[in-house]
Design a protein around this motif. Structure first.
Motif, PDB file in Angstrom:
ATOM      1  N   ALA A  40       0.833  -1.202   0.000  1.00  0.00           N
ATOM      2  CA  ALA A  40       0.000   0.000   0.000  1.00  0.00           C
ATOM      3  C   ALA A  40       0.868   1.252   0.000  1.00  0.00           C
ATOM      4  O   ALA A  40       0.590   2.222  -0.723  1.00  0.00           O
ATOM      5  CB  ALA A  40      -0.934   0.004   1.203  1.00  0.00           C
ATOM      6  N   LYS A  41       1.928   1.231   0.806  1.00  0.00           N
ATOM      7  CA  LYS A  41       2.841   2.380   0.870  1.00  0.00           C
ATOM      8  C   LYS A  41       3.502   2.625  -0.477  1.00  0.00           C
ATOM      9  O   LYS A  41       3.593   3.767  -0.956  1.00  0.00           O
ATOM     10  CB  LYS A  41       3.895   2.128   1.949  1.00  0.00           C
ATOM     11  CG  LYS A  41       4.910   3.252   2.138  1.00  0.00           C
ATOM     12  CD  LYS A  41       5.816   2.944   3.319  1.00  0.00           C
ATOM     13  CE  LYS A  41       6.826   4.064   3.535  1.00  0.00           C
ATOM     14  NZ  LYS A  41       7.809   4.157   2.452  1.00  0.00           N
ATOM     15  N   LEU A  42       3.935   1.539  -1.134  1.00  0.00           N
ATOM     16  CA  LEU A  42       4.585   1.663  -2.441  1.00  0.00           C
ATOM     17  C   LEU A  42       3.646   2.282  -3.474  1.00  0.00           C
ATOM     18  O   LEU A  42       4.009   3.238  -4.177  1.00  0.00           O
ATOM     19  CB  LEU A  42       5.051   0.282  -2.931  1.00  0.00           C
ATOM     20  CG  LEU A  42       5.545   0.226  -4.386  1.00  0.00           C
ATOM     21  CD1 LEU A  42       6.862   0.973  -4.534  1.00  0.00           C
ATOM     22  CD2 LEU A  42       5.676  -1.216  -4.860  1.00  0.00           C
ATOM     23  N   TRP A  43       2.421   1.757  -3.551  1.00  0.00           N
ATOM     24  CA  TRP A  43       1.487   2.238  -4.571  1.00  0.00           C
ATOM     25  C   TRP A  43       0.989   3.645  -4.259  1.00  0.00           C
ATOM     26  O   TRP A  43       0.733   4.432  -5.171  1.00  0.00           O
ATOM     27  CB  TRP A  43       0.326   1.268  -4.746  1.00  0.00           C
ATOM     28  CG  TRP A  43       0.748   0.005  -5.448  1.00  0.00           C
ATOM     29  CD1 TRP A  43       0.839  -1.237  -4.917  1.00  0.00           C
ATOM     30  CD2 TRP A  43       1.192  -0.091  -6.798  1.00  0.00           C
ATOM     31  NE1 TRP A  43       1.309  -2.131  -5.860  1.00  0.00           N
ATOM     32  CE2 TRP A  43       1.530  -1.457  -7.027  1.00  0.00           C
ATOM     33  CE3 TRP A  43       1.339   0.812  -7.835  1.00  0.00           C
ATOM     34  CZ2 TRP A  43       1.997  -1.915  -8.250  1.00  0.00           C
ATOM     35  CZ3 TRP A  43       1.808   0.350  -9.058  1.00  0.00           C
ATOM     36  CH2 TRP A  43       2.126  -0.998  -9.263  1.00  0.00           C
ATOM     37  N   ARG A  44       0.896   3.998  -2.960  1.00  0.00           N
ATOM     38  CA  ARG A  44       0.499   5.363  -2.627  1.00  0.00           C
ATOM     39  C   ARG A  44       1.592   6.346  -3.035  1.00  0.00           C
ATOM     40  O   ARG A  44       1.302   7.435  -3.558  1.00  0.00           O
ATOM     41  CB  ARG A  44       0.220   5.454  -1.116  1.00  0.00           C
ATOM     42  CG  ARG A  44      -0.224   6.821  -0.645  1.00  0.00           C
ATOM     43  CD  ARG A  44      -1.481   7.300  -1.340  1.00  0.00           C
ATOM     44  NE  ARG A  44      -2.578   6.349  -1.188  1.00  0.00           N
ATOM     45  CZ  ARG A  44      -3.579   6.221  -2.044  1.00  0.00           C
ATOM     46  NH1 ARG A  44      -3.604   6.965  -3.154  1.00  0.00           N
ATOM     47  NH2 ARG A  44      -4.543   5.351  -1.850  1.00  0.00           N
ATOM     48  N   GLU A  45       2.844   5.980  -2.821  1.00  0.00           N
ATOM     49  CA  GLU A  45       3.952   6.854  -3.222  1.00  0.00           C
ATOM     50  C   GLU A  45       3.965   7.041  -4.737  1.00  0.00           C
ATOM     51  O   GLU A  45       4.213   8.144  -5.236  1.00  0.00           O
ATOM     52  CB  GLU A  45       5.280   6.264  -2.741  1.00  0.00           C
ATOM     53  CG  GLU A  45       5.469   6.335  -1.231  1.00  0.00           C
ATOM     54  CD  GLU A  45       6.720   5.606  -0.776  1.00  0.00           C
ATOM     55  OE1 GLU A  45       7.316   4.858  -1.612  1.00  0.00           O
ATOM     56  OE2 GLU A  45       7.102   5.754   0.401  1.00  0.00           O
ATOM     57  N   ARG A  46       3.694   5.969  -5.445  1.00  0.00           N
ATOM     58  CA  ARG A  46       3.663   6.073  -6.905  1.00  0.00           C
ATOM     59  C   ARG A  46       2.495   6.934  -7.378  1.00  0.00           C
ATOM     60  O   ARG A  46       2.640   7.734  -8.297  1.00  0.00           O
ATOM     61  CB  ARG A  46       3.595   4.672  -7.521  1.00  0.00           C
ATOM     62  CG  ARG A  46       4.897   3.891  -7.383  1.00  0.00           C
ATOM     63  CD  ARG A  46       4.782   2.501  -7.981  1.00  0.00           C
ATOM     64  NE  ARG A  46       6.084   1.849  -8.048  1.00  0.00           N
ATOM     65  CZ  ARG A  46       6.294   0.630  -8.539  1.00  0.00           C
ATOM     66  NH1 ARG A  46       5.247  -0.079  -9.004  1.00  0.00           N
ATOM     67  NH2 ARG A  46       7.511   0.109  -8.565  1.00  0.00           N
ATOM     68  N   ALA A  47       1.333   6.749  -6.759  1.00  0.00           N
ATOM     69  CA  ALA A  47       0.180   7.578  -7.124  1.00  0.00           C
ATOM     70  C   ALA A  47       0.492   9.054  -6.890  1.00  0.00           C
ATOM     71  O   ALA A  47       0.167   9.918  -7.731  1.00  0.00           O
ATOM     72  CB  ALA A  47      -1.051   7.155  -6.329  1.00  0.00           C
TER      73      ALA A  47
END
Length: 581
Positions: free
Chosen positions: A414-421
């Protein structure tokens, strides 16, 4: 199958929606008696049509000058039989005498190879076989076979039955069996409609669009086609003639989204199965914008030499070269509908850990391509840019993956995809925003230019912006000023590969209506919505495009995009059920 206002079948493909059109007179109007199935009432002066309520079963009433009248009832069988859905490639037709002494002539002349030749025939006592597309169709009937073969006019004194389908004999009484099939089909559709969560207002319009969208799904695989036809031009003599009998990832996303709002989960479930196969075949690589209903990736574009085209406006295209294009919005359009499969406990098959891993591969492509040039959602054939809509869809893919990971308790993912978003959002805000002096500015259709397109209105629907966001409001004002033509909306006004657009794009007009609602201009939104509904065909449906000066419909039909617009706008604008309870 498409039936015209006189009850003639003018378009129908075998064995699939993207197959050979054995009924092709829609694109071959110079040959009146070829590629068609019609019943001619002697002395006919008028015709009228209506659907049996909450079904796609059509009744056409033909009336003659002497008062004679017949009704033609058309249906394609669909109902559960022996634990499976019975849905043959076939059509049942019942001709009923209503008054007087009606005399009819049956013209049934299917064709081969996109209008190259009439089908060869053989016959028995109560049937006729037609060799089409390398297979045999059988007409079973209780009408005199000789009259049909010789196209002779004869008196019809009782209900007469016709079934054109697989080369299989009817077991038992033809009359009773066709009537049983029609009743079972009627019950199936009325039960399906009964499960829809429709708005209070415009129920008939929403139901008709929902039924038609379901009919645009290829039952065997779950694929959803963009339209049932090919090569009806977007504007007269424009050569913007495309084959839409394929599954666009983008169009299908909008279709399942609209039907999901009505609670039609069966369409979503079948489509998710189709998507899983597409993703598996891609093996983590590039997803095409479109595929065949069977998932075939090569859709080479050719022209049908024997068909003159709609009203003689060729070419008639078979296949679509857009399959070769790079369109990065498709990654978001795979992620967004799939996310529901992790959350919605009504589904028969919920997504699992392996599905999430597979979906992350799609997200990786969205992340990698969010700032790379593509052909865009309007499928420009000769230029590429970094299109804002594609970038926003990539953001949506990352955003929804973050949300799904949180739902599944995967904190690191979740942290990875939020940073990418967040990174994609920052890129869009920096590269797509166009400053415009005292007017404030607006988002551009691409990172490289300041022109506008109607897809910018989808930034709220995709949750990239809120309706009260200053940047959205100024972008909406700019889009409305530059692309609105009276009550209708262009997709863009800039010249493309074929020159300047000549017609409004119907789904963009519905996006305008949605934006007006979000801006608090409900009275205007309702007025435009009612105007759009006034342009529907007698069947209550819409094609892709509309001449904003004459109101004439153009483009392939029925267009899923346009029907989605009806459903979405009706849901937004209707008063709530609580006001009528």
């Amino acid at each position: 199958m498409l039936v015209d206002r006189t009850g003639a079948i003018v378009w129908g493909c075998v064995p699939r929606v993207d197959g050979d059109p054995v009924f092709c007179s829609l694109l071959n109007s110079s040959h009146r008696d070829a590629g068609i199935w019609r019943f001619e009432l002697e002395g006919q002066v008028s015709s009228s049509q209506e659907y049996i309520r909450n079904t796609p079963i059509l009744v056409t009433r033909l009336e003659a000058e002497d008062g004679s009248c017949v009704e033609v009832l058309d249906f394609c069988p669909r109902y559960e039989n022996k634990g499976r859905m019975y849905r043959p490639v076939g059509i049942g037709r019942i001709v009923r005498p209503i008054s007087g002494n009606p005399r009819i002539r049956v013209v049934l002349r299917p064709m081969n190879n996109y209008g190259a030749s009439l089908a060869d025939t053989t016959n028995g006592t109560n049937h006729i076989r037609y060799l089409v597309s390398g297979q045999t169709l059988r007409l079973s009937t209780d009408a005199p076979v000789g009259y049909i073969l010789e196209q002779r006019t004869f008196r019809i004194e009782e209900d007469t039955h016709f079934f054109l389908g697989p080369d299989e004999p009817f077991m038992g009484n033809l009359r009773e069996e066709i009537r049983r099939m029609e009743q079972a089909t009627r019950k199936y559709w009325q039960q399906w409609v009964r499960g829809l969560a429709t708005p209070v207002e415009w129920q008939d319009e929403v139901i008709r669009c929902a039924i038609t969208l379901k009919l645009c799904q290829h039952e065997e695989t779950g694929a959803i086609v963009a339209a049932l036809t090919t090569s009806i031009p977007e504007a007269p003599h424009s050569e913007r003639n495309w084959d839409y009998r394929y599954c666009w990832i983008r169009d299908s996303y909008y279709t399942v989204q609209a039907l999901n709002r009505l609670g039609a989960l069966d369409v979503l479930e079948k489509y998710l199965a189709y998507l899983r196969n597409i993703v598996d075949s891609a093996k983590g690589g590039q997803i095409q914008p479109l595929y065949s209903v069977m998932g075939e990736s090569e859709l080479n574009e050719t022209t049908a030499a024997y068909l003159a085209g709609y009203r003689g406006m060729g070419p008639v295209r078979v296949g679509n070269a857009a399959y070769k294009q790079i369109q990065h919005d498709c990654y978001g359009q795979i992620v967004l509908p799939t996310v529901q499969a992790f959350i919605d406990r009504r589904l028969l098959r919920m997504a699992d850990e392996r599905d999430f891993e597979s979906l992350e591969q799609v997200g990786e492509m969205a992340w990698a391509m969010h700032d790379q040039p593509d052909a865009g959602l309007w499928e420009f054939r000769t230029r590429q840019e970094v299109h804002t809509y594609s970038a926003v869809m990539s953001w949506a893919a990352c955003d929804r993956l973050a949300m799904t990971a949180e739902w599944l308790g995967k904190e690191e993912r979740a942290k990875l995809w939020r940073e990418r978003a967040d990174a994609v959002r920052a890129k869009i805000e920096a590269e797509a925003w166009v400053e415009n002096g005292e007017e404030g500015g607006h988002y551009g259709a691409s990172f490289e230019s300041d022109y506008l397109d109607a897809s910018l209105l989808q930034m709220v629907e995709l949750r990239f912006l809120s309706p009260d966001n200053d940047r959205f409001q100024s972008t909406f004002a700019a889009v409305e000023e530059h692309l609105r033509r009276g009550d209708h909306m262009l997709r863009y006004a800039a010249e493309d590969d074929f020159g300047a657009p000549e017609t409004a794009f119907n789904v963009c007009t519905f996006w305008l209506i949605e934006a007006l609602h979000l801006a608090g201009r409900d009275a205007e939104a309702r007025k435009l919505f009612c105007t759009m509904l006034s342009h529907t065909t007698q069947s209550g449906l819409l094609s892709e495009d509309l001449d904003y000066e004459t109101g004439e419909l153009w483009g392939n039909f029925p267009q899923t995009y346009s029907l989605v617009g009806v459903i979405n706008c009706a849901g937004l604008l209707s008063k709530p059920w609580s006001e009528v309870r």
